[in-house]
Design an enzyme around this catalytic site. Structure first.
Site, mmCIF file in Angstrom:
data_model
loop_
_atom_site.group_PDB
_atom_site.id
_atom_site.type_symbol
_atom_site.label_atom_id
_atom_site.label_comp_id
_atom_site.label_asym_id
_atom_site.label_seq_id
_atom_site.Cartn_x
_atom_site.Cartn_y
_atom_site.Cartn_z
ATOM 1 N N ASP A 166 -13.176 -1.285 -29.034
ATOM 2 C CA ASP A 166 -14.242 -0.482 -28.430
ATOM 3 C C ASP A 166 -15.334 -0.121 -29.442
ATOM 4 O O ASP A 166 -15.661 1.038 -29.629
ATOM 5 C CB ASP A 166 -13.587 0.789 -27.847
ATOM 6 C CG ASP A 166 -14.564 1.686 -27.125
ATOM 7 O OD1 ASP A 166 -15.481 1.171 -26.469
ATOM 8 O OD2 ASP A 166 -14.404 2.924 -27.227
ATOM 9 N N GLU A 420 -3.421 1.161 -32.238
ATOM 10 C CA GLU A 420 -3.103 0.950 -30.824
ATOM 11 C C GLU A 420 -2.613 -0.455 -30.484
ATOM 12 O O GLU A 420 -3.131 -1.099 -29.556
ATOM 13 C CB GLU A 420 -4.307 1.312 -29.956
ATOM 14 C CG GLU A 420 -4.691 2.766 -30.088
ATOM 15 C CD GLU A 420 -5.525 3.279 -28.925
ATOM 16 O OE1 GLU A 420 -6.153 2.472 -28.238
ATOM 17 O OE2 GLU A 420 -5.508 4.506 -28.700
ATOM 18 N N TYR A 476 -5.171 10.997 -24.812
ATOM 19 C CA TYR A 476 -6.343 11.348 -24.007
ATOM 20 C C TYR A 476 -5.957 12.051 -22.717
ATOM 21 O O TYR A 476 -6.545 11.783 -21.671
ATOM 22 C CB TYR A 476 -7.173 10.086 -23.743
ATOM 23 C CG TYR A 476 -7.884 9.583 -24.993
ATOM 24 C CD1 TYR A 476 -9.109 10.125 -25.369
ATOM 25 C CD2 TYR A 476 -7.317 8.609 -25.806
ATOM 26 C CE1 TYR A 476 -9.762 9.687 -26.513
ATOM 27 C CE2 TYR A 476 -7.958 8.167 -26.951
ATOM 28 C CZ TYR A 476 -9.183 8.703 -27.304
ATOM 29 O OH TYR A 476 -9.827 8.280 -28.440
ATOM 30 N N GLU A 514 -6.402 10.602 -32.592
ATOM 31 C CA GLU A 514 -7.469 10.555 -31.586
ATOM 32 C C GLU A 514 -7.155 11.514 -30.457
ATOM 33 O O GLU A 514 -6.004 11.599 -30.003
ATOM 34 C CB GLU A 514 -7.646 9.140 -31.000
ATOM 35 C CG GLU A 514 -8.292 8.158 -31.950
ATOM 36 C CD GLU A 514 -8.555 6.787 -31.338
ATOM 37 O OE1 GLU A 514 -8.724 6.697 -30.103
ATOM 38 O OE2 GLU A 514 -8.586 5.808 -32.109
HETATM 39 C C1 GCB Z 1 -8.948 4.487 -28.387
HETATM 40 C C2 GCB Z 1 -9.380 3.548 -29.460
HETATM 41 C C3 GCB Z 1 -10.808 3.762 -29.872
HETATM 42 C C4 GCB Z 1 -11.674 3.995 -28.643
HETATM 43 C C5 GCB Z 1 -11.162 5.234 -27.927
HETATM 44 C C6 GCB Z 1 -11.939 5.555 -26.643
HETATM 45 O O1 GCB Z 1 -7.814 4.744 -28.176
HETATM 46 O O2 GCB Z 1 -8.538 3.593 -30.591
HETATM 47 O O3 GCB Z 1 -11.271 2.655 -30.602
HETATM 48 O O4 GCB Z 1 -13.025 4.117 -28.942
HETATM 49 O O5 GCB Z 1 -9.835 5.062 -27.577
HETATM 50 O O6 GCB Z 1 -12.875 6.320 -26.700
HETATM 51 O O7 GCB Z 1 -11.601 4.983 -25.626
#
Ligand code: GCB
Length: 607
Positions: A166, A420, A476, A514
């Protein structure tokens, strides 16, 4: 010399000239340049700055999205007084592949876009006159190199990068290029390991590699210019009677001076700045110099407007000022090793770095992040593919180059070996074991190793987490899962998963590498909706409640420091907007939420 990754430094015996500036540049979509003799001279070339990514310099979409071969060319002068020395050209990086030619002769090649390499050009340069340097580069993505992706050929014949990650596939010569003259007998590497004695002394165990037989002498010089320790021999220990330790956000640096000696004559001299510190995991906590430290900070990107991933010192400075302002003390170099200048600044400012190798995109269902949330589970297993053995070779080579380059930085406290990847079957475990063992073998300081664990690798099914010295979670809840009005249920699910991690963590600390919510820097809405600044704050408060209620959580690195560019797609509006700062490095509301929390949390929080 080819493999020496020492940072270029001018000393009594070494000369360094920057080759940065405007270079000639040309796309080569039909890969015809080599045959047509472009290695000796580039016809009808454009002009581009080095260092910089090329993508955002132009005004047309073809140039921005270009995928395939391209050329860089410049001229350089070799001073006559360098005769008799070893002459090298040192690339901070070349993304992703490069073949290097000097005066039309191929001198080296390199694969991997985020680590340095040298071309030894002693025998091909002409002295006291101008020489030509040309690079045939390529930025296609594949499954056998990291970062992973694919290269599509569209119906009209054009190639297109399909990252399985991403962030935008920025390419080009993105870091400084230096011309260097070294003595024929020279220092090629050194390592340091630190021990703190009970009597307040510090011991610096060192090794030095050279390409000759003569002995070496080492001095350690404090910030006032006073020599505080000396030793001779390629291996040994420097004893510092009253050391000033390198502390988090309170750095103290010594200069290490290494000399190859023959009696009074100095054959080679190399200087670097080091900090005396220990870092280890004790009773489930991170200990810096024997004291607990809680990690507060960011996953970041090398990313800015126009220059893309090109090293930009003003942006770098601004980023560190913002990180200090907000009360951070650490960051992860997501998702690739950054320019060396970043680590030197972290050394000076006392930031802790989790250094990440570019092993991202090892999960086909994350293709271009478009199906990130759902995950198509019917895809072939990543670590069981025919391409896996070749990928592993390249992955290990990147680990070797990263550790070789970064091992002496006091700021570097841990290695992140993948981001990931798939982790739920035995072939993944076998792959991971080889990478983890290799990192342990290479690192003289035996720093803790980890990888960033994806949301669907839950504690009950993850077959690789046991290899980590500490567990790093990318989570998330409240954004990709159970979002918006469902936020309270996200909190419940999040807590349940944390209870699961507690059962398998075996005394190891857990950190968040994250968590984050996409947020428009322009959008306010009461009551909140997703993408509004109000929702980002509510999301963060929920995450903080969870972090604070589990004592084994020893760090939080939010995704992301700033908004950053990605490829085009239906879940990205001109990039990823999870930044706490906008792409032009101004605070969103959430920055003030973090500033309040992080400036109040003690450094040994939950210690
Ligand atoms: C993740 C990735 C990261 C993305 C992020 C997202 O888990 O490691 O590279 O940018 O999520 O914002 O989706």
């Amino acid at each position: 010399m080819k493999k020496s990754l020492l940072y270029p430094r001018v000393t009594a015996t070494r000369r360094v000239v920057s080759l940065d500036g405007f270079w000639r540049f040309k796309f080569d979509p039909s890969s015809e340049g080599l045959e047509k003799g472009w290695a000796a001279g580039l016809p009808e070339a454009l002009s581009v700055p080095v260092p910089s990514s090329f993508a955002d310099l132009f005004t047309d979409k073809e140039s921005r999205e270009y995928c395939g071969d391209f050329w860089y060319e410049t001229d350089f002068f070799v001073p006559g007084e360098w005769a008799g020395r070893e002459i090298l050209i040192r690339f901070g990086s070349a993304t992703h592949r490069a073949r290097v030619f000097v005066n039309g002769t191929e001198v080296t090649s390199h694969v991997g876009g985020f680590l340095p390499f040298n071309a030894v050009v002693t025998d091909v340069v002409k002295m006291n006159t101008t020489n030509r340097l040309s690079l045939l580069m390529n930025n296609e993505l594949s499954q056998t190199m990291i970062p992973c992706g694919a290269t599509a050929t569209l119906g009209d014949g054009r190639k297109m990068a399909q990252p399985y990650f991403d962030f935008f596939n920025y390419s080009g010569i993105q870091r400084p290029v230096k011309l260097m003259a070294l003595p024929k007998e020279s220092i090629t590497d050194y390592t340091t390991v630190y021990r703190l004695g009970e009597d307040g002394k510090a011991f610096v165990d060192y090794t030095v590699s050279t390409n000759g037989e003569h002995d070496v002498c080492i001095s350690l010089i404090d910030a006032d210019g006073k020599t505080v320790a000396q030793a001779c021999g390629k291996e040994g220990t420097l004893t510092v009677e009253k050391p000033v330790l390198w502390e988090v956000r309170n750095a103290y640096l010594y200069t290490i001076v290494i000399r190859i000696m023959d009696g009074e004559a100095v054959f080679d001299e190399y200087c670097d700045r080091i900090g005396i510190r220990t870092f280890e995991i004790v009773d489930g906590s991170f200990h810096l110099n024997g004291h607990p430290v809680y990690l507060k900070g960011f996953g970041r990107h090398e990313d800015a407007d126009i220059r893309g991933r090109g090293l930009d010192l003003p942006t770098l400075k601004r980023d560190f000022e913002l990180m200090k302002w907000i009360g951070a003390n650490s960051f992860r170099t997501s998702h690739y090793p950054y320019a060396e200048e970043v680590y030197y600044m972290a050394d000076e400012e006392g930031f802790l770095i989790i250094d990440e190798v570019p092993a991202v995109g090892m999960f086909e269902s994350l293709m271009n992040a478009v199906d990130a949330a759902g995950g198509s589970q019917d895809k072939p297993k990543w670590f069981e593919k025919e391409t896996t053995p070749e990928l592993l070779v390249h992955h290990k080579e990147c680990v070797r180059e990263m550790i070789s380059r970064d091992k002496n930085h006091p700021s570097v406290i841990a290695w992140s070996l993948l981001n990931e990847p798939e982790t739920t079957y035995d072939a993944a475990t076998r792959y991971f074991e080889q990478v983890f063992d290799y990192a342990r073998e290479l690192d003289p300081q035996k720093r803790p190793r980890t990888f960033a664990i994806i949301g669907n690798s839950t504690p009950d099914i993850c077959k690789c987490q046991q290899l980590c010295d500490f567990i790093s979670l990318n989570r998330y809840f409240g954004w990709y899962f159970l979002n918006g009005f469902m936020l309270p249920t996200a909190e419940m699910a999040f807590r349940r998963e944390m209870e699961g991690w507690d059962k398998v963590r075996n005394g190891r600390p857990v950190i968040f590498t994250e968590f984050g919510a996409d947020t428009s820097a322009q959008l306010h809405k009461l009551p909140s909706v997703m993408w509004s600044q109000e929702y980002q704050d509510e999301y963060l408060e929920m995450n903080f409640r969870v972090f604070d209620s589990f004592d084994f959580v020893k760090g939080e690195q939010v995704w992301n420091f700033a908004d950053f560019q990605t490829g085009e797609g239906i879940i990205r509006m001109n990039g990823n907007k999870k930044g706490i700062f906008s792409r032009d490095r101004q605070p969103k509301d959430a920055a003030y939420v973090f500033r309040k929390r992080w400036t109040e949390l003690p450094v040994d929080y939950k210690g």
